[in-house]
Design an enzyme around this catalytic site. Structure first.
Site, PDB file in Angstrom:
ATOM      1  N   ASP A 113       1.071  -1.193  -0.071  1.00 43.90           N
ATOM      2  CA  ASP A 113       0.035   0.099  -0.012  1.00 43.90           C
ATOM      3  C   ASP A 113       1.151   1.263  -0.049  1.00 43.90           C
ATOM      4  OD1 ASP A 113      -2.479  -1.575   0.351  1.00 43.90           O
ATOM      5  OD2 ASP A 113      -2.177  -1.766   2.526  1.00 43.90           O
TER       6      ASP A 113
ATOM      7  N   ASP B   4     -13.615  -4.141  -1.286  1.00 42.05           N
ATOM      8  CA  ASP B   4     -13.445  -3.761   0.063  1.00 42.05           C
ATOM      9  C   ASP B   4     -14.781  -4.094   0.637  1.00 42.05           C
ATOM     10  OD1 ASP B   4     -10.678  -3.019  -0.581  1.00 42.05           O
ATOM     11  OD2 ASP B   4     -11.158  -0.912  -0.628  1.00 42.05           O
TER      12      ASP B   4
END
Length: 260
Positions: free
Chosen positions: A21, A140
């Site tokens: 990330d 998500d």
């Protein structure tokens, strides 16, 4: 349903996938998408993970969509210069131009999330232009009253979509893979959300990448048994608790085929 500890582990070898990330050209990691801390240089970490046996790298620019920009191309190029294995990049993919720019910068596949929710037909258009094998849809998901609801914009905004149904829809439209992250487990080290993985894997015919919550190599075995074709982790690798080689060894011991 997993019965007697047996698994859907036949078929293709499972892939072990470290995740980077990124924000501002650095790797960051938090818990449930919050409290981000610096975790290192993406090019250095990618090279280290490849040397340890990673099958591919996923790199997600976590602030790109919120800042209404695409993932940083310079960072993608830097990582690609050090990397020989496949690279999936996400963050701010919203049209042909942003997806093509990432592919030109060195990504093998692009991951699209928020823009696909806003315009589901985008998945099909991207698949037609670049090929199904190049298009990953990231989902998500957060558990709400027994169901899984989709959140977008780095999990900052809930939408009226049920995750399993959404996975089925994007797979039918041309997504080549589902990157499935449990918001509830992200960064918690509580293990993958196996119920979520199992529901989505049973609903689609494309590979599912399990993400969110890995604590030990045994968690990778459990996710493979729940139906995941690829097993993604970040904190477990960034913090040096286990290596990719450790994970692959335990997967093999658990009867899960992995790539050499």
């Amino acid at each position: 349903m997993i019965v007697g500890g047996e698994a859907r582990t036949s078929g293709l070898a499972r892939r072990v996938v470290p995740c980077l990330d990124t924000r501002g050209g650095r790797v960051v990691k938090g818990v449930k998408f919050q409290g981000l801390r610096d975790a290192g240089d993406p090019a250095e970490l990618a090279a280290r993970y490849e040397a340890a046996g990673a099958d591919e790298i996923v790199m997600l620019d976590v602030s790109a969509t919120i800042e209404e920009r695409q993932a940083e191309l310079r960072t993608v190029r830097r990582v690609r210069e050090r990397l020989g294995i496949p690279l999936t990049v996400g963050g701010g993919v919203r049209d042909f131009e942003s997806a093509g720019a990432l592919l030109d910068a060195g990504a093998d596949r692009v991951a699209v999330n928020s823009a696909a929710v806003a315009d589901p037909a985008l998945v099909g258009r991207l698949a037609e232009r670049f090929g199904t094998q190049c298009i990953v849809v990231a989902i998500d998901a957060e558990r709400v009253e027994g169901a899984y609801r989709v959140r977008v914009a780095s999990a900052t905004r809930a939408v009226e979509l049920e995750a399993v149904a959404w996975a089925r829809e994007v797979a039918s439209m041309g997504a080549g893979e589902i990157l499935l992250t449990s918001i509830d487990r992200d960064g918690t080290r509580e293990g993958y959300d196996l119920d979520l993985v199992e529901r989505v894997a049973a609903a689609v015919s494309v590979p599912v990448v399990a993400s969110g919550g890995a604590r030990t190599p045994a968690d990778f075995v459990s996710a493979a048994r729940a139906g995941a074709q690829a097993l993604l982790a970040a904190s477990l690798f960034h913090d040096g608790d286990f290596t990719v080689a450790d994970v692959k060894r335990v997967l093999l011991e658990g009867g899960v085929e992995v790539r050499p």
